[in-house]
Scaffold this motif. Structure first.
Motif, mmCIF file in Angstrom:
data_model
loop_
_atom_site.group_PDB
_atom_site.id
_atom_site.type_symbol
_atom_site.label_atom_id
_atom_site.label_comp_id
_atom_site.label_asym_id
_atom_site.label_seq_id
_atom_site.Cartn_x
_atom_site.Cartn_y
_atom_site.Cartn_z
ATOM 1 N N MET A 1 70.301 33.813 33.322
ATOM 2 C CA MET A 1 71.208 33.942 34.469
ATOM 3 C C MET A 1 71.285 32.616 35.234
ATOM 4 S SD MET A 1 72.551 34.876 37.360
ATOM 5 C CE MET A 1 71.117 34.478 38.383
ATOM 6 N N ASP A 2 72.471 32.118 35.432
ATOM 7 C CA ASP A 2 72.636 30.863 36.170
ATOM 8 C C ASP A 2 73.325 31.099 37.501
ATOM 9 O OD1 ASP A 2 71.574 29.181 34.218
ATOM 10 O OD2 ASP A 2 73.456 29.272 33.073
ATOM 11 N N TRP A 3 72.746 30.503 38.543
ATOM 12 C CA TRP A 3 73.403 30.557 39.846
ATOM 13 C C TRP A 3 73.808 29.136 40.223
ATOM 14 C CZ3 TRP A 3 70.900 32.876 44.911
ATOM 15 C CH2 TRP A 3 71.820 32.734 45.967
ATOM 16 N N HIS A 4 75.095 28.883 40.247
ATOM 17 C CA HIS A 4 75.600 27.568 40.650
ATOM 18 C C HIS A 4 76.014 27.611 42.115
ATOM 19 C CE1 HIS A 4 75.791 26.556 36.373
ATOM 20 N NE2 HIS A 4 76.266 27.797 36.215
ATOM 21 N N GLN A 5 75.368 26.766 42.933
ATOM 22 C CA GLN A 5 75.768 26.706 44.335
ATOM 23 C C GLN A 5 76.618 25.470 44.553
ATOM 24 O OE1 GLN A 5 73.069 27.405 47.440
ATOM 25 N NE2 GLN A 5 71.892 28.985 46.392
ATOM 26 N N ASP B 1 84.404 30.851 55.177
ATOM 27 C CA ASP B 1 84.595 31.523 53.895
ATOM 28 C C ASP B 1 83.397 31.270 52.992
ATOM 29 O OD1 ASP B 1 87.009 31.809 55.043
ATOM 30 O OD2 ASP B 1 88.182 31.219 53.292
ATOM 31 N N LEU B 2 83.010 32.298 52.263
ATOM 32 C CA LEU B 2 81.992 32.145 51.235
ATOM 33 C C LEU B 2 82.575 32.774 49.966
ATOM 34 C CD1 LEU B 2 79.090 31.380 50.433
ATOM 35 C CD2 LEU B 2 78.368 33.624 51.214
ATOM 36 N N ASP B 3 82.881 31.947 48.965
ATOM 37 C CA ASP B 3 83.505 32.458 47.752
ATOM 38 C C ASP B 3 82.435 32.703 46.702
ATOM 39 O OD1 ASP B 3 86.032 31.983 48.963
ATOM 40 O OD2 ASP B 3 85.744 29.858 48.502
ATOM 41 N N VAL B 4 82.535 33.832 46.022
ATOM 42 C CA VAL B 4 81.543 34.147 44.997
ATOM 43 C C VAL B 4 82.257 34.524 43.696
ATOM 44 C CG1 VAL B 4 79.498 35.513 44.453
ATOM 45 C CG2 VAL B 4 80.126 35.122 46.838
ATOM 46 N N PHE B 5 81.831 33.911 42.591
ATOM 47 C CA PHE B 5 82.276 34.315 41.264
ATOM 48 C C PHE B 5 81.112 35.047 40.609
ATOM 49 C CE2 PHE B 5 84.820 30.624 42.262
ATOM 50 C CZ PHE B 5 86.083 30.926 41.777
ATOM 51 N N LEU B 6 81.357 36.258 40.159
ATOM 52 C CA LEU B 6 80.309 37.015 39.478
ATOM 53 C C LEU B 6 80.702 37.229 38.021
ATOM 54 C CD1 LEU B 6 77.874 38.997 39.218
ATOM 55 C CD2 LEU B 6 79.412 40.775 40.038
ATOM 56 N N VAL C 1 76.440 33.420 38.447
ATOM 57 C CA VAL C 1 76.993 33.579 39.807
ATOM 58 C C VAL C 1 77.350 32.184 40.270
ATOM 59 C CG1 VAL C 1 76.458 34.152 42.186
ATOM 60 C CG2 VAL C 1 75.663 35.644 40.361
ATOM 61 N N ILE C 2 78.554 32.022 40.826
ATOM 62 C CA ILE C 2 78.905 30.738 41.445
ATOM 63 C C ILE C 2 79.232 31.023 42.898
ATOM 64 C CG2 ILE C 2 80.499 28.770 41.430
ATOM 65 C CD1 ILE C 2 81.126 29.578 38.475
ATOM 66 N N THR C 3 78.556 30.320 43.806
ATOM 67 C CA THR C 3 78.902 30.478 45.225
ATOM 68 C C THR C 3 79.511 29.180 45.708
ATOM 69 O OG1 THR C 3 76.667 29.810 45.809
ATOM 70 C CG2 THR C 3 77.127 32.176 45.782
ATOM 71 N N VAL C 4 80.600 29.292 46.458
ATOM 72 C CA VAL C 4 81.255 28.116 47.038
ATOM 73 C C VAL C 4 81.295 28.292 48.549
ATOM 74 C CG1 VAL C 4 83.315 26.659 47.003
ATOM 75 C CG2 VAL C 4 82.703 28.005 44.966
ATOM 76 N N GLU C 5 80.579 27.410 49.285
ATOM 77 C CA GLU C 5 80.620 27.455 50.750
ATOM 78 C C GLU C 5 81.762 26.585 51.214
ATOM 79 O OE1 GLU C 5 76.471 26.625 52.356
ATOM 80 O OE2 GLU C 5 76.273 26.548 50.179
ATOM 81 N N GLU C 6 82.642 27.146 51.981
ATOM 82 C CA GLU C 6 83.796 26.348 52.395
ATOM 83 C C GLU C 6 83.547 25.577 53.679
ATOM 84 O OE1 GLU C 6 87.594 28.099 51.987
ATOM 85 O OE2 GLU C 6 87.043 29.212 50.195
ATOM 86 N N SER C 7 82.492 25.906 54.411
ATOM 87 C CA SER C 7 82.138 25.072 55.564
ATOM 88 C C SER C 7 80.635 25.119 55.677
ATOM 89 C CB SER C 7 82.784 25.595 56.840
ATOM 90 O OG SER C 7 82.213 26.834 57.173
#
Lengths: 288, 288, 288, 288, 288
Positions: free
Chosen positions: D1-5, D66-71, D76-82
């Motif tokens: 399992m990979d979590w990309h932040q 915004d906190l974008d999450v790809f599952l 899991v990829i999380t993208v913090e927009e601020s």
């Protein structure tokens, strides 16, 4: 076909009927506790409906009474929960025409009769609202407020009765139990339409009543505004005279024109001109 | 294809037609009792519709009339419940173009024509609301209030007609009875769209009217506020003069500068300075 | 793939296209009557959409224009109902990039472009509402009222456009006709999301605007209250002086201290003390 | 399992991940354009969610991020927009506990954490509304108005976030894609319940805030009413004295009792009695 | 059949029961965190319900307490989250009658008992609203405002409890799990009807309360209007006297009739006539 009329829900006769026709204890309890909402429930072998008859009392308040009906294949039981005049009259009328009718036809007649008691009530409210509107625009008083409030209260109550009765009529129209024959369907649909139209009317009346409260507030605000303007105009007329007469009332020497023989005329003239000028300014800014 | 026009619902001709085409007694009763809501009902072998034509009377009030239509496979029966001008004109227009038309085409034409009577009414209300808005912002009077109320009342009524007519159009569009041929469907959908758009407009107008009542209240409150300010400014200008001239009007000895030859000038100066100072303070706190 | 651009709905070219592609007469009529609501209709072999482009005119009012689009398997027809700048710019942009595109891709681009014209309009309204809020709290004038009203009116209009456009986008997303390929679905859903979000914004703006009208009323009431207090305080300061100087101005004998050499001082003292006492009482009850 | 932040949506790393996991270009665009609404979209092989974290800034305004999450099945990829503090803290907490977790468990933890950021915000608003209510009843000022308005604005915004988040949670609960294992369902339902309850709270707060604006208006109206009464009472006390002293201040002969040695006493008595009589009348009509 | 009563959610007994009956950790957590919303959740082998009992505290505020119930095939677990009197009394009553009952019968009794706690609360609010209405029409004070606000707040809270409880009752009525026997259905339906009727009542009460706030505002506006009229009438009576006496108080010669022996009578007459004339004019325009 048997029609059992129970005039008093406390009557032990009701218990005998309950036993004979196997009526559910909860339904008997509903008959004995007043102030039920209108509703219809299907049970094993019969259908139980609580209907609400409505009258306007002498003092304009709304009087509700429950009329409970059990509809079986070959019996109808009606339970009057209070001795309201219109419920009594309705049952008498149906009874007079009931010879040879089926149970579901009697049931329809009663339901239709109950719904017919709503129309005179709605007409009475229409009159009251018309009156209130006139009062509100013409001569708003605290008493108008109090009547608006009372009427609102009654409409809130009536609306609740109508919503529940509409649900009852809707349910009867869609019911698939075989206690109601197919040929009654258009008639039940007609009852539904009547109630729905009445409900529409109540909504319109509520709308108008809410509107009349807004109008009341606006109307009072407007009158206050006009009273203020009168006060301002009065002040405008009086102030120059007061100020100038005050000045010439001072025990001082050397007031202009004071020793002139035309003093009174001159001073009056000044007062007059100042007042006119002030009024002209107010007029210019359209304050009256 | 037969088109029977009944100009008076009390006409015994209607009974003959009812017998011939086996129309349901409830529908004949609906024709004879005015003030029905717009509705459509499918029956055995025909379709019964109550339509509402609308006119604005000379005094700006709304006039509704019922137009009942029975649509059968090869007949149309129209029943005019009142001698309203626009209903008459509409039927004449359709009649003139009806040669060779199918029953459902005539039915569509009538429905379309009825819906077309709503547009001029809506335009008239748009004008009235525009006028009222201008009045409300510019020069609110109790008469404005009364007109807002009348218009609101008419819109409440018109909305009810439109909601019911939309339901009729919606029902016609979805109906699966074979009285209406498939090629009429886009046209009926067009009628539905028209009514829905009209309803949208009425909702917008109600919104604007409610808004204009709020504006009325705000506008009056604002004017009262300004009148109060005028009163305050007038008071501010007059009070120092009144107080000082009152003091120098006392029959007392030893008032300051009273014996000075410049008394008048000094006292006037004091009055003037005090007034200016008060006005400056009010100005400072932005009260005018 | 053919893209026919009709710049004037009265152009006979439109009739030729209608004949060639068998467009329904009702749709051609829709193109020629302006002020349609946004809508989409599926027809035999093509899809007809009415879209609304929106601009804010120089005076802050909303300008709507219709853009009609016919989407066929291998053709697109656009009909501009007015020469609005933003519609023109949009079509030019899409045209420039249209080489090799499928009909449904062009259709998506146009729809997307129309929806994109709403955002600057919403931003403009946000600015206006911010301004109005500041004015309302800071310095409410009748002009503020009038602008609130205008903005409300525009928002009511814009909301109607957006609701209809959302329904169009929703319909496109769910449509099962094969004119739109499956790979366009995420894009159409994106358009739907855009419009829905815009509608959310309009609802928020309406909420804020209604709020700002309430605030206006409260703000004016508050100011009136303060003006009243000023008047009361002014009255409180002046009244004792006026009453006492009035009394000593009477041509009567035997007024207390009247013959005292310190009369002026005593009387002034009484005036001063009474005024202070009155102000203290008002202060005690927290009236200023 | 990979979590990309991804800490910055502009980071080209995001493009690399998009290519590797075949993320839809529209989703990447969504990540890069801020101020998205919360939403969830299912795509081929993954699920894309936009979540909103919320903080109250020092000046009481609402700050959204915004906190974008790809599952995906195993990523899991999380993208913090601020660089919002609470989003950062949340991700750190989840990361610390993430060893051995499945992708959908991490996704649940993040969603749950985001929803947990709403509670302190709601508590803060509860406090603010309590304060505002006290102020409104006790001592309404224009500043109170302005704070009511600000709070209303924030609640309107927060409500929008919550409605969208509830839809996201509802969608996740009903989703049939196999990215989320069945054992997570009660937990997702729990998230849904949390958001729904929060939304309930916001609705209650909006209700109370609207109520407090009504109370403000009523409260100010009431205070104006009391100030008016004070003015009236002051006027009532002063007027008889002013009128009578004015009369005795006239330079006329023959005023009653003018030559009496008890003139002052008599006149003072008349003044006193008149004042008392006027006050008694006002009292009788319950004006103070 | 076992009924486990847990009097304190922190009691480790709850953990033992959780283990024994395999209760979901989220449900145990719900028991231990107070202020849950009423809800029902079906789980493997049992059903978990959060119910809310309601009391009115001495100071008129609403006191809510959670009562959690686990219903299994042969066990019932109740967890009281606070030591509220009415919850205790209810459980004691049910316990006393529980011999030989099935688990679902006990569950029904508890639910029915919880719903019964709402009626006295509603009656209490009815009384309070009646009182407030009388106060509002008769003698509106800031304290009335504050009580209206408190009551509104409590009703908002109570409504939320009732909405959730209705959903619970609705869910229980429709549930298809076999923990509840078919013969309980009419009883559960009865519970649903009770809650729905209570909710109706709360809606009516909210309506009336909102109405009473409008009436308050109208009533205060009306009183202000009357106070203004008093002020205007007072001013009207006093002004002519003040102006005329001011004029005759001027130290000028040549004032009309000043030297006449009937001067006083003439001047008094003029004052009197002017005052009457002014009052007549105000009367003419119906200002008092």
């Amino acid at each position: 076909m048997d029609w059992h009329q129970v005039h008093d829900p406390q009557d032990p006769e009701l218990d005998r009927l309950a036993e004979r026709y196997r009526l559910h204890p909860l339904h008997i309890e509903d008959c004995r506790h007043r102030s039920q909402s209108a509703k219809v429930e299907e049970s094993l072998g019969y259908l139980f409906a609580v209907l609400k008859t409505v009258e306007v009392a002498g003092d304009g308040s709304l009087e509700l009474a429950d009329l409970d009906v059990f509809l079986g294949r070959d019996f109808v039981i009606t339970v009057e929960e209070s001795q309201q005049h219109c419920a009594r009259a309705l049952l008498d009328t149906v009874l007079a025409a009931s010879t040879g009718m089926r149970a579901d036809q009697i049931f329809y007649r009663i339901t239709d009769g109950v719904v017919d008691t709503y129309l005179p009530v709605l007409d009475r409210f229409s009159e009251i609202i018309d009156e209130l509107e006139d009062q509100v625009l013409d001569r708003p008083t605290p008493d108008t407020l109090s009547r608006i409030f009372e009427t609102k209260r009654s409409l809130v109550l009536l609306r609740r009765v109508l919503v529940n009765t509409r649900d009852v009529a809707g349910h009867l129209q869609r019911t698939e139990c075989d206690l109601i024959h197919r040929d009654m369907w258009p008639f039940l649909r007609d009852v539904y339409d009547h109630v729905a139209r009445n409900l529409d009317l109540v909504e319109m009346q509520r709308d108008l009543l809410t509107g009349s409260l807004d109008i009341y507030l606006s109307s009072v605000a407007n009158r206050t505004n006009q009273v203020m303007k009168v006060l301002t105009v009065l002040g405008t007329i009086a102030l120059p005279a007061l100020v100038i007469s005050g000045i010439y009332g001072m025990n001082l020497k050397g007031l202009p024109w004071a020793d002139s023989p035309h003093a009174t005329a001159i001073v009056s003239g000044v007062m007059f001109v100042t007042t006119i000028a002030l009024l002209a300014i107010l007029r210019l800014f359209r304050w009256f």
